[in-house]
Design a protein around this motif. Structure first.
Motif, PDB file in Angstrom:
ATOM      1  N   ILE A   1      14.551   7.920   3.625  1.00 50.03           N
ATOM      2  CA  ILE A   1      15.967   7.907   3.978  1.00 50.03           C
ATOM      3  C   ILE A   1      16.600   9.262   3.703  1.00 50.03           C
ATOM      4  N   ILE A   2      16.293   9.795   2.552  1.00 52.28           N
ATOM      5  CA  ILE A   2      16.875  11.097   2.205  1.00 52.28           C
ATOM      6  C   ILE A   2      16.405  12.174   3.167  1.00 52.28           C
ATOM      7  N   ASP A   3      15.127  12.166   3.434  1.00 58.59           N
ATOM      8  CA  ASP A   3      14.577  13.205   4.305  1.00 58.59           C
ATOM      9  C   ASP A   3      15.141  13.107   5.718  1.00 58.59           C
ATOM     10  N   VAL A   4      15.195  11.904   6.234  1.00 57.45           N
ATOM     11  CA  VAL A   4      15.683  11.755   7.604  1.00 57.45           C
ATOM     12  C   VAL A   4      17.189  11.981   7.658  1.00 57.45           C
ATOM     13  N   HIS A   5      17.863  11.548   6.625  1.00 56.29           N
ATOM     14  CA  HIS A   5      19.307  11.757   6.597  1.00 56.29           C
ATOM     15  C   HIS A   5      19.645  13.238   6.568  1.00 56.29           C
ATOM     16  N   ARG A   6      18.822  14.003   5.920  1.00 60.21           N
ATOM     17  CA  ARG A   6      19.073  15.440   5.864  1.00 60.21           C
ATOM     18  C   ARG A   6      19.141  16.024   7.265  1.00 60.21           C
ATOM     19  N   ILE A   7      18.372  15.462   8.154  1.00 55.86           N
ATOM     20  CA  ILE A   7      18.309  15.997   9.509  1.00 55.86           C
ATOM     21  C   ILE A   7      19.278  15.281  10.439  1.00 55.86           C
ATOM     22  N   LEU A   8      19.353  13.970  10.306  1.00 54.24           N
ATOM     23  CA  LEU A   8      20.150  13.196  11.263  1.00 54.24           C
ATOM     24  C   LEU A   8      21.572  12.938  10.795  1.00 54.24           C
ATOM     25  N   GLY A   9      21.830  13.054   9.518  1.00 46.66           N
ATOM     26  CA  GLY A   9      23.139  12.683   9.026  1.00 46.66           C
ATOM     27  C   GLY A   9      23.314  11.169   9.022  1.00 46.66           C
ATOM     28  N   ASN A  10      24.558  10.741   9.169  1.00 46.82           N
ATOM     29  CA  ASN A  10      24.852   9.309   9.052  1.00 46.82           C
ATOM     30  C   ASN A  10      24.484   8.522  10.304  1.00 46.82           C
ATOM     31  N   ARG A  11      23.369   8.773  10.831  1.00 45.14           N
ATOM     32  CA  ARG A  11      22.923   8.004  12.000  1.00 45.14           C
ATOM     33  C   ARG A  11      22.005   6.898  11.511  1.00 45.14           C
TER      34      ARG A  11
ATOM     35  N   GLU B   1      21.660  -2.196   6.153  1.00 45.17           N
ATOM     36  CA  GLU B   1      21.001  -2.183   4.849  1.00 45.17           C
ATOM     37  C   GLU B   1      20.825  -0.746   4.356  1.00 45.17           C
ATOM     38  N   VAL B   2      20.376   0.104   5.264  1.00 43.93           N
ATOM     39  CA  VAL B   2      20.179   1.508   4.906  1.00 43.93           C
ATOM     40  C   VAL B   2      21.508   2.146   4.515  1.00 43.93           C
ATOM     41  N   LYS B   3      22.507   1.843   5.299  1.00 46.37           N
ATOM     42  CA  LYS B   3      23.831   2.409   5.034  1.00 46.37           C
ATOM     43  C   LYS B   3      24.352   1.958   3.667  1.00 46.37           C
ATOM     44  N   ASN B   4      24.215   0.675   3.393  1.00 49.11           N
ATOM     45  CA  ASN B   4      24.672   0.167   2.102  1.00 49.11           C
ATOM     46  C   ASN B   4      23.886   0.793   0.957  1.00 49.11           C
ATOM     47  N   PHE B   5      22.588   0.919   1.167  1.00 48.74           N
ATOM     48  CA  PHE B   5      21.751   1.503   0.124  1.00 48.74           C
ATOM     49  C   PHE B   5      22.141   2.957  -0.122  1.00 48.74           C
ATOM     50  N   TRP B   6      22.427   3.622   0.968  1.00 47.93           N
ATOM     51  CA  TRP B   6      22.846   5.030   0.838  1.00 47.93           C
ATOM     52  C   TRP B   6      24.154   5.137   0.058  1.00 47.93           C
ATOM     53  N   ASN B   7      25.109   4.337   0.480  1.00 49.76           N
ATOM     54  CA  ASN B   7      26.430   4.437  -0.133  1.00 49.76           C
ATOM     55  C   ASN B   7      26.455   3.971  -1.580  1.00 49.76           C
ATOM     56  N   SER B   8      25.600   3.008  -1.877  1.00 51.95           N
ATOM     57  CA  SER B   8      25.668   2.444  -3.226  1.00 51.95           C
ATOM     58  C   SER B   8      24.711   3.104  -4.195  1.00 51.95           C
ATOM     59  N   CYS B   9      23.704   3.750  -3.670  1.00 52.17           N
ATOM     60  CA  CYS B   9      22.672   4.249  -4.579  1.00 52.17           C
ATOM     61  C   CYS B   9      22.316   5.715  -4.362  1.00 52.17           C
TER      62      CYS B   9
ATOM     63  N   LYS C   1      23.489   8.120  -2.523  1.00 54.84           N
ATOM     64  CA  LYS C   1      24.579   9.098  -2.557  1.00 54.84           C
ATOM     65  C   LYS C   1      24.891   9.510  -3.998  1.00 54.84           C
ATOM     66  N   LYS C   2      24.900   8.527  -4.846  1.00 60.02           N
ATOM     67  CA  LYS C   2      25.225   8.828  -6.243  1.00 60.02           C
ATOM     68  C   LYS C   2      24.111   9.638  -6.903  1.00 60.02           C
ATOM     69  N   LYS C   3      22.893   9.291  -6.531  1.00 57.88           N
ATOM     70  CA  LYS C   3      21.774  10.037  -7.109  1.00 57.88           C
ATOM     71  C   LYS C   3      21.833  11.511  -6.704  1.00 57.88           C
ATOM     72  N   LEU C   4      22.105  11.731  -5.434  1.00 60.57           N
ATOM     73  CA  LEU C   4      22.170  13.117  -4.965  1.00 60.57           C
ATOM     74  C   LEU C   4      23.304  13.863  -5.646  1.00 60.57           C
ATOM     75  N   MET C   5      24.421  13.196  -5.774  1.00 61.48           N
ATOM     76  CA  MET C   5      25.559  13.843  -6.422  1.00 61.48           C
ATOM     77  C   MET C   5      25.240  14.145  -7.880  1.00 61.48           C
ATOM     78  N   ALA C   6      24.510  13.235  -8.500  1.00 60.55           N
ATOM     79  CA  ALA C   6      24.126  13.469  -9.887  1.00 60.55           C
ATOM     80  C   ALA C   6      23.206  14.677 -10.014  1.00 60.55           C
ATOM     81  N   GLN C   7      22.478  14.948  -8.914  1.00 58.15           N
ATOM     82  CA  GLN C   7      21.583  16.110  -8.914  1.00 58.15           C
ATOM     83  C   GLN C   7      22.309  17.375  -8.466  1.00 58.15           C
TER      84      GLN C   7
END
Length: 420
Positions: A80-90, A105-113, A115-121
């Motif tokens: 998800i992270i890798d593909v999101h890096r290229i595609l964005g919120n698609r 499901e992917v969207k919810n997982f991104w928003n709830s989990c 995203k926070k991990k990346l921000m923490a990094q």
DNA sequence: AAGGAGGGCAACCGCATGTAC
DNA sequence: TGTACATGCGGTTGCCCTCCT
């Protein structure tokens, strides 16, 4: 939940909110009997007081039998992270790379989990850049990234040849370096490379006896040395990924640079090769000429792209270059031999549903469709009109984990790979 | 034990796109 | 060409659950 009707079905008496088990059962039974050719007719057929849109959502996101429930695995998260890096919120496109997962499901997982991990990094979840990195720092980031690459071997395929020639990164000319940099977003995925999967059919490999500097490499049309392979394969995308080689969108160049700058990529020894999709070259050219969006224009120094290229100085040769090269070569030999043993497992052909072409019997000469895809690329491409880019094509070729591409449209008809 | 905060997630909203007429 | 309708998609809402005080 609001209890008002959909605008699309305001004339109907519709129920809203959570679905009851009884409703689920009715919907499942209805679809099992009649299918869902027309969702607007499903509520009536199923005896449900729901609108067709609601039925569709419920089926797609929850009742579909092929859904994989449960928490996301680490590999899924990485994808998800890798593909999101290229595609964005698609999300729908991202979900296609995760069998059994829905866009919701992917969207919810991104928003709830995630995203926070990346921000923490310290990473911006939208751009995947380091939050601390600014546009004005791109030029220095680029230099740092170049330095990080200096120890890497870049494989350039000769025109009309399946032979790759190894180059030290610092031996490349400026335009070649730029090209490599432009493709580098794939490198972080390459750092995950562990082993070539055994489930792939190899139709040919190059001789392991070739004299240096020609390194033994595999037929670029068939070898997939990436841990990301299996999900593409499972998702029936293997065919298109191989036939239409990988794509790395240079719009993520800054992301790449900051990742390399931060040491997140480009430093871990892996054994794999990566090539560049021609679309990325086309895109890169467009990107590089965009004064408004390219990293050169935002470097703060006022230099143009051409000036930036001209200003690039070949890095100093490493003192132990030859020794390192020899070590790399020996290591590559061992890895290649190992890979040959792994890759020569024969598997039955798999067919892509769309065109029924065997996915694992694709020769390097199968370029017709690639050419078509190249020609279908938009004539203009940069960050500003990124949304106009052919995401279907890019998605179908999103083997950005560093696979293969034909760079015949530029760079002296070379293919490129690297060993980092 | 009560209740407030926050997170996860199912479902909805509104827009874009495709298609038939 | 314009319109209506169906479908797909991303953003958003709000319910429910868990955790904390």
């Amino acid at each position: 939940m609001q209890q008002m009707g959909h605008h699309c079905c305001s004339k109907q008496k519709v129920k809203r909110g959570l679905w009851s088990p009884e409703e689920d059962e009715k919907l499942i039974r209805c679809i099992a009997t009649h299918g869902h050719g027309c969702w607007s007719s499903v509520p009536k057929l199923a005896g449900l007081e729901r609108c067709g849109k609601s039925c569709r959502l419920r089926w797609i996101n929850y009742l579909r039998p092929d859904l994989k429930r449960g928490s996301f695995s680490a590999q899924e998260e990485r994808i998800i992270i890798d593909v999101h890096r290229i595609l964005g919120n698609r999300w729908a496109q991202i979900a296609k790379h995760l069998p059994g997962r829905t866009d919701n499901e992917v969207k919810n997982f991104w928003n709830s989990c995630i995203k926070k991990k990346l921000m923490a990094q310290g990473l911006d979840p939208k751009t995947h850049n380091l939050v601390s990195s600014s546009a004005s720092g791109c030029a220095s980031s680029y230099n740092n990234a170049c330095n990080n690459l200096n120890n890497h071997h870049i494989y350039l395929q000769q025109p009309n040849s399946s032979v790759y020639q190894s180059h030290q990164y610092h031996q490349l000319n400026p335009s070649q370096k730029l090209m490599v940099m432009g493709t580098a977003p794939s490198m972080d995925m390459m750092t995950n490379t562990q082993e070539i999967p055994a489930t792939f059919n190899v139709t040919s490999t190059l001789s392991v006896q070739q004299p240096r500097p020609y390194r033994p490499l595999y037929d670029p049309a068939v070898s997939i040395p990436s841990t990301n392979f299996d999900y593409y394969q499972n998702n029936n995308l293997t065919n298109s990924n191989i036939k239409y080689p990988s794509s790395n969108v240079p719009a993520n160049l800054e992301s790449c640079v900051s990742l390399m700058d931060s040491g997140s990529i480009g430093h871990k020894p892996v054994s794999c090769s990566s090539l560049v999709d021609p679309s990325s070259v086309i895109g890169f050219e467009q990107f590089s000429s965009s004064e408004d969006n390219c990293m050169w224009a935002s470097s703060g120094s006022g230099e143009s792209f051409e000036e930036a290229v001209a200003a690039m100085q070949p890095a100093q040769e490493l003192p132990d270059c030859e020794e390192q090269d020899e070590q790399d070569y020996q290591q590559q030999q061992r890895q290649d031999q190992k890979n040959v043993n792994v890759l020569t497992v024969e598997e039955p052909f798999e067919f892509d549903e769309s065109d029924e072409v065997p996915v694992n019997d694709i020769s390097a000469g199968d370029t017709d469709k690639t050419d078509h895809q190249i020609n279908s690329l938009p004539s203009s491409f940069n960050n500003a009109n990124f949304s106009n880019f052919d995401f279907e094509f890019m998605d179908s070729t999103i083997m950005s984990c560093g696979m293969y591409g034909n760079m015949s449209s530029s760079m002296d008809d070379q293919l490129i790979a690297w060993d980092c």
